[in-house]
Design a protein around this motif. Structure first.
Motif, short mmCIF file in Angstrom:
data_model
loop_
_atom_site.label_atom_id
_atom_site.label_comp_id
_atom_site.label_asym_id
_atom_site.label_seq_id
_atom_site.Cartn_x
_atom_site.Cartn_y
_atom_site.Cartn_z
N LEU A 92 30.02 9.38 22.23
CA LEU A 92 30.08 11.05 22.18
C LEU A 92 31.12 11.07 21.06
O LEU A 92 31.04 12.03 20.23
N TYR A 93 32.43 10.57 21.31
CA TYR A 93 33.47 10.80 20.32
C TYR A 93 33.09 10.41 19.36
O TYR A 93 33.43 11.10 17.98
N ALA A 94 32.35 9.46 18.95
CA ALA A 94 31.94 9.04 17.84
C ALA A 94 30.98 9.83 17.15
O ALA A 94 31.07 10.41 15.83
N ASP A 95 30.01 10.39 17.88
CA ASP A 95 29.11 11.49 17.18
C ASP A 95 29.71 12.70 16.89
O ASP A 95 29.48 13.46 15.93
N GLU A 110 40.10 15.60 20.41
CA GLU A 110 41.41 14.96 21.06
C GLU A 110 40.76 14.37 22.27
O GLU A 110 40.21 14.56 23.24
N VAL A 111 41.20 12.77 22.11
CA VAL A 111 40.80 11.75 23.14
C VAL A 111 41.33 11.87 24.31
O VAL A 111 42.85 11.75 24.47
N ASP A 112 41.09 12.35 25.51
CA ASP A 112 41.69 12.25 26.81
C ASP A 112 41.34 10.86 27.39
O ASP A 112 40.50 10.92 28.26
N PHE A 113 42.27 9.91 27.26
CA PHE A 113 41.82 8.70 27.87
C PHE A 113 41.55 8.40 29.15
O PHE A 113 41.24 7.66 29.89
N THR A 114 42.73 9.52 30.10
CA THR A 114 43.03 9.35 31.24
C THR A 114 41.58 9.92 31.80
O THR A 114 41.17 9.41 32.82
N ALA A 115 41.12 10.74 31.27
CA ALA A 115 39.52 11.43 31.71
C ALA A 115 38.66 10.35 31.53
O ALA A 115 37.69 10.30 32.67
N VAL A 116 38.62 9.74 30.49
CA VAL A 116 37.55 8.79 30.16
C VAL A 116 37.44 7.79 31.26
O VAL A 116 36.54 7.40 31.80
N ARG A 222 37.49 1.09 19.56
CA ARG A 222 37.62 1.77 18.36
C ARG A 222 37.25 3.35 18.16
O ARG A 222 37.75 4.22 17.57
N GLN A 223 36.09 3.43 18.93
CA GLN A 223 35.42 4.87 18.77
C GLN A 223 36.39 5.84 19.58
O GLN A 223 36.56 7.14 19.42
N LEU A 224 37.13 5.25 20.73
CA LEU A 224 38.03 6.33 21.42
C LEU A 224 39.43 6.41 20.69
O LEU A 224 40.46 7.17 21.19
N GLY A 225 39.80 5.47 19.59
CA GLY A 225 40.87 5.79 18.81
C GLY A 225 41.78 4.56 18.72
O GLY A 225 42.79 4.55 17.80
N SER A 226 41.73 3.41 19.22
CA SER A 226 42.35 2.44 19.07
C SER A 226 42.07 1.65 17.69
O SER A 226 41.14 1.80 17.12
N LYS A 227 43.19 1.09 17.01
CA LYS A 227 42.96 0.46 15.74
C LYS A 227 42.47 -0.92 16.28
O LYS A 227 43.29 -1.77 16.88
N ILE A 258 36.73 -1.37 12.04
CA ILE A 258 36.99 -2.44 12.81
C ILE A 258 37.12 -3.79 11.80
O ILE A 258 36.42 -3.80 11.18
N GLU A 259 38.40 -4.37 11.95
CA GLU A 259 38.75 -5.25 10.95
C GLU A 259 38.23 -6.50 11.64
O GLU A 259 38.43 -6.67 12.91
N VAL A 260 37.05 -7.37 11.04
CA VAL A 260 36.76 -8.51 11.74
C VAL A 260 37.12 -9.59 10.74
O VAL A 260 37.02 -9.79 9.68
N ARG A 261 37.93 -10.47 11.63
CA ARG A 261 38.30 -11.83 10.89
C ARG A 261 37.46 -13.05 11.48
O ARG A 261 37.70 -13.51 12.47
#
Length: 508
Positions: A92-95, A110-116, A222-227, A258-261
């Motif tokens: 949903l956040y990605a969309d 604004e991502v509310d991770f606690t609510a997620v 990543r879609q929630l905001g993490s690198k 997303i970085e893929v190694r």
């Protein structure tokens, strides 16, 4: 120095968790007095164990079900249910970020991770009622909690209680494999068993492993905001899947940032100033990255330790699990195994199906075989990658002539209107016939679409029949019919076309 990000992560105590515990392993539960002898004792109350218990009770058998931790196993508690709840919100956040693609506008996200994560726990708690201890007891199952071990070929010990059985089923499942990286345990890490306990979004996340679990959670975070960085020690991720399918997902990861190694190994981890320094090596190139959390997703190992299987004469392997034949019987003629503890294909519905095979074979003189199952699976990334049956490489190794019909999703009207053109439907048939041998689907809803092909394979319906099936328009599943129609066009040979032209010339 602050502690590692994930050093003390435990399940948040709230109303949802209180209900889950009350449903799946109530603290005040008192084990019942064992019957003199059970017709079936089941070790492990995950997907396989619960399915076996429900079927055996329906047949009128006296059943005991034993669980060490929580009823529902990995799927309900730390696997399918929480991960798919998290993935739905992440999509949903990605969309929303891609709103302009749909002709919409979102000014602020604004991502509310606690609510997620609160939603994840709420959904898990809600679904726990279907497998609760009250449900099992109401059915007539004797429910035991505790440590279990074999004391003989027909005897088990649960804590200090003795249970005797006519038949037993081992369905203890698997647990996450922890990679042997120096400093990893000291620095702290996450697995699927702990990641859903997070209440704070890690700003930088390293995922070790490019399998389905690693890919799904990497994309979701990543879609929630993490690198997010994925480290895979092999040259490919999702190495089981066809390369064009994995390439589409690789493109999606690049799109998401997303970085893929690949061909890269984590060689050491150390905690410094509240972060984690991870040393990596790829060929001769060494580097170090700093992250806030590490998620390991490098496979699973069977839960076979501590069961004293030797006392029951049950053969097993610490890596492959319980040794079974095609009827799921172990080396002890009284004991069967089902689910992830003995299967290569470790999926929830496969575990339940294998458990039903056991009950049928053990008590109805059945001769149902594991090898007869048609097993679909899906990796729930965006797009999803679903598969059933043979891959081309497998058919080639088996000497089976094969022909493939592929329809790109950008040729399907509904995929275009949904702006979800990336992907394809690919169906493999035995050359010269319309017999379906396998299929791969890459699409936003591939997990739903693969079921039609699975049904066709089980019912032995060929592409000729699928081509005649009218699909609701517009749907993305029309791609399956288009692939079937492509097969039909190959049946119109040059000779048949010439005969048709001659007949038309005489009649018009």
């Amino acid at each position: 120095m602050s502690p590692p990000f994930d050093a003390t992560i435990t399940t948040p105590q709230d109303a949802w968790e209180d209900k889950r515990v009350a449903d799946l392993h109530p603290e005040a539960w008192a084990n019942p007095k064992p019957a003199d002898r059970y017709q079936l004792v089941i070790i492990g109350a995950g997907s396989a164990g619960v399915a076996a218990a429900e079927l055996a009770i329906a047949m009128g058998l006296k059943v005991a079900l034993i669980e060490r931790h929580f009823i529902g196993g990995t799927c309900l508690n730390t696997g399918c249910v929480p991960s798919k709840a998290l993935i739905r919100t992440a999509r949903l956040y990605a969309d929303m970020r891609n709103a302009a693609r749909y002709g919409a506008k979102v000014d602020h996200i604004e991502v509310d991770f606690t609510a997620v994560m609160d939603r994840v726990r709420r959904i898990r708690s809600h679904l726990s009622g279907g497998s609760s201890v009250r449900h099992m007891a109401k059915l007539g199952v004797d429910m035991f909690f505790g440590n279990v071990r074999f004391a003989g070929d027909d005897t088990l010990m649960v804590n200090e209680l003795t249970l005797r059985f006519g038949k037993a089923l081992i369905a203890t499942g698997t647990r996450p494999h922890i990679p042997d990286v120096p400093g990893l345990r000291e620095a702290g890490f996450l697995t699927n068993a702990t990641v859903f306990n997070l209440t704070e979004l890690p700003k930088r996340l390293l995922v070790i492993g490019g399998g389905p679990v690693g890919c799904e959670l990497a994309q979701a975070f990543r879609q929630l905001g993490s690198k997010v960085t994925i480290v895979q020690d092999k040259p490919l991720f999702l190495e089981r899947e066809e390369r064009d399918a994995a390439q589409i997902l690789s493109d999606a990861f690049g799109r998401d940032g997303i970085e893929v190694r690949l061909n890269t190994t984590a060689t050491a981890v150390r905690a410094e100033n509240g972060a984690k320094q991870v040393d990596l090596i790829s060929a001769d190139y060494k580097s170090t990255i700093e992250v806030d959390a590490i998620l390991t997703g490098v496979g699973r190992v069977p839960n076979v330790q501590g069961l004293d299987l030797e006392k029951a004469g049950i053969k097993y392997d610490a890596i492959k699990g319980i040794t079974v034949d095609d009827f799921l019987l172990t080396s002890n003629p009284r004991v069967y195994a089902a689910g992830d503890v003995c299967l290569q294909d470790q999926y929830t519905d496969t575990a339940a199906a294998s458990a039903r095979i056991v009950v049928n074979n053990a008590f109805m003189r059945g001769r149902m075989r594991l090898s007869e199952l048609v097993i679909p699976w899906c990796t729930y990334t965006d797009p999803e990658i679903a598969h059933v049956g043979l891959y081309v490489r497998e058919a080639n190794l088996m000497g089976i002539p094969i022909k493939t019909f592929t329809v790109p999703m950008h040729q399907i009207d509904r995929a275009v209107t949904d702006s979800e053109e990336g992907g394809f439907v690919k169906i493999h048939v035995r050359e010269g016939t319309d017999t379906i041998l396998g299929a791969t689907i890459v699409a936003r809803h591939a997990g739903e679409m693969i079921n039609e092909i699975t049904l066709a394979m089980v019912a032995k319906i060929g592409l000729t029949t699928l081509a005649r099936v009218i699909h609701a328009y517009p749907t993305q599943a029309e791609a399956i019919r288009e692939a079937a129609k492509a097969y039909g066009r190959t049946r119109i040979t040059a000779r048949l076309r010439a005969r048709l032209q001659k007949w038309l010339a005489r009649t018009t």
